[in-house]
Design an enzyme around this catalytic site. Structure first.
Site, PDB file in Angstrom:
ATOM      1  N   HIS B  47     -34.129   1.666 -57.945  1.00 44.03           N
ATOM      2  CA  HIS B  47     -33.367   1.002 -56.890  1.00 44.03           C
ATOM      3  C   HIS B  47     -33.956  -0.390 -56.673  1.00 44.03           C
ATOM      4  CE1 HIS B  47     -31.623   4.831 -54.762  1.00 44.03           C
ATOM      5  NE2 HIS B  47     -31.407   4.818 -56.070  1.00 44.03           N
ATOM      6  N   GLU B  49     -34.913  -2.020 -54.076  1.00 43.42           N
ATOM      7  CA  GLU B  49     -36.077  -2.112 -53.176  1.00 43.42           C
ATOM      8  C   GLU B  49     -37.353  -1.644 -53.870  1.00 43.42           C
ATOM      9  OE1 GLU B  49     -33.144  -0.502 -52.688  1.00 43.42           O
ATOM     10  OE2 GLU B  49     -32.957   0.060 -50.579  1.00 43.42           O
ATOM     11  N   CYS B  77     -32.329   4.058 -48.819  1.00 46.05           N
ATOM     12  CA  CYS B  77     -32.319   5.522 -48.882  1.00 46.05           C
ATOM     13  C   CYS B  77     -33.716   6.040 -48.507  1.00 46.05           C
ATOM     14  CB  CYS B  77     -31.947   5.985 -50.288  1.00 46.05           C
ATOM     15  SG  CYS B  77     -33.262   5.716 -51.504  1.00 46.05           S
ATOM     16  N   CYS B  80     -36.552   4.770 -50.831  1.00 49.31           N
ATOM     17  CA  CYS B  80     -36.940   3.373 -50.623  1.00 49.31           C
ATOM     18  C   CYS B  80     -37.562   3.163 -49.239  1.00 49.31           C
ATOM     19  CB  CYS B  80     -35.737   2.466 -50.839  1.00 49.31           C
ATOM     20  SG  CYS B  80     -35.201   2.489 -52.571  1.00 49.31           S
TER      21      CYS B  80
END
Lengths: 143, 143
Positions: B47, B49, B77, B80
């Site tokens: 992801h 992040e 999420c 993260c």
């Protein structure tokens, strides 16, 4: 789990929080065997579980690993629990429970959230005492 | 956030869920500018992040980044959000809210859990409509 515990013990000797993980494919082959490397790699995300999932997904060339199961010596945190769900792992077996940072049986209980889109089978407490003792000795030595 | 939105748009054109992130140091310099690479890297943890945090920590040679702030185009999420807490980021600013997978204002509300050991400042909804529109167009094109 025996292999994961050995990896955890070695990580502890290297100054890492002693947590180890082994990711096993549906055919029984070991795809990844890892331990915490947060301090060694200067990477706050380098938990054993995340490293195992990344390694296995890289080997497979595929971000989802639905036939695989993970053995890990400590109850996964929220970061690792969410990564387990993203990887669609079939089952997670962990040793020690972690009331302070665990996110499976404690805190956010990630897999029980309605926003969790994949729930693996979960087995906790396998070889719990050996894993917990490794962690206890590690943190006691730090004081 | 403008840079993060440009990165998100480019990721969408490459077939990734369009999410971008920029990690800024206390002196205002950009340490990492990333976008989702889950499919490209065959990595369920890639992801925007997580990639930004890993990159910045690697550059700094230090797993904790307490002077830093993260700009990301979608509500983080659980994976993260927990990584943000482990990295000790000072502030997180996100654009679109994510009722289905977000873990800051939705689902596990990670930073509000008693087991969360570091709570950054959080600002949500900055450039929300542009980020949400990118996501809407991406998922509409998949159907």
């Amino acid at each position: 789990m025996a292999q994961a515990l050995d990896l955890a013990a070695a990580a502890g000797r290297a100054g890492e929080v002693p947590v180890g993980a082994v990711l096993v494919a549906g055919d029984g082959s070991v795809l990844a065997a890892t331990a915490n490397r947060v301090e060694t790699d200067h990477d706050p995300t380098a938990h054993a579980e995340l490293l195992a999932i990344r390694e296995a997904a890289r080997l497979r060339g595929e971000p989802r690993l639905p036939d695989c199961e993970l053995f890990v010596t400590l109850e996964p945190c929220a970061m690792c629990a969410a990564a387990i769900a993203f990887a669609r792992l079939k089952r997670v077996t962990f040793a020690a429970y972690d009331p302070k940072g665990g996110a499976v049986e404690h805190g956010p209980r990630f897999f029980a959230q309605p926003t969790c889109h994949h729930r693996p089978e979960v087995v906790g407490g396998v070889e719990e005492s050996r894993a917990a003792e490794l962690l206890r000795q590690f943190f006691q030595a730090l004081r």
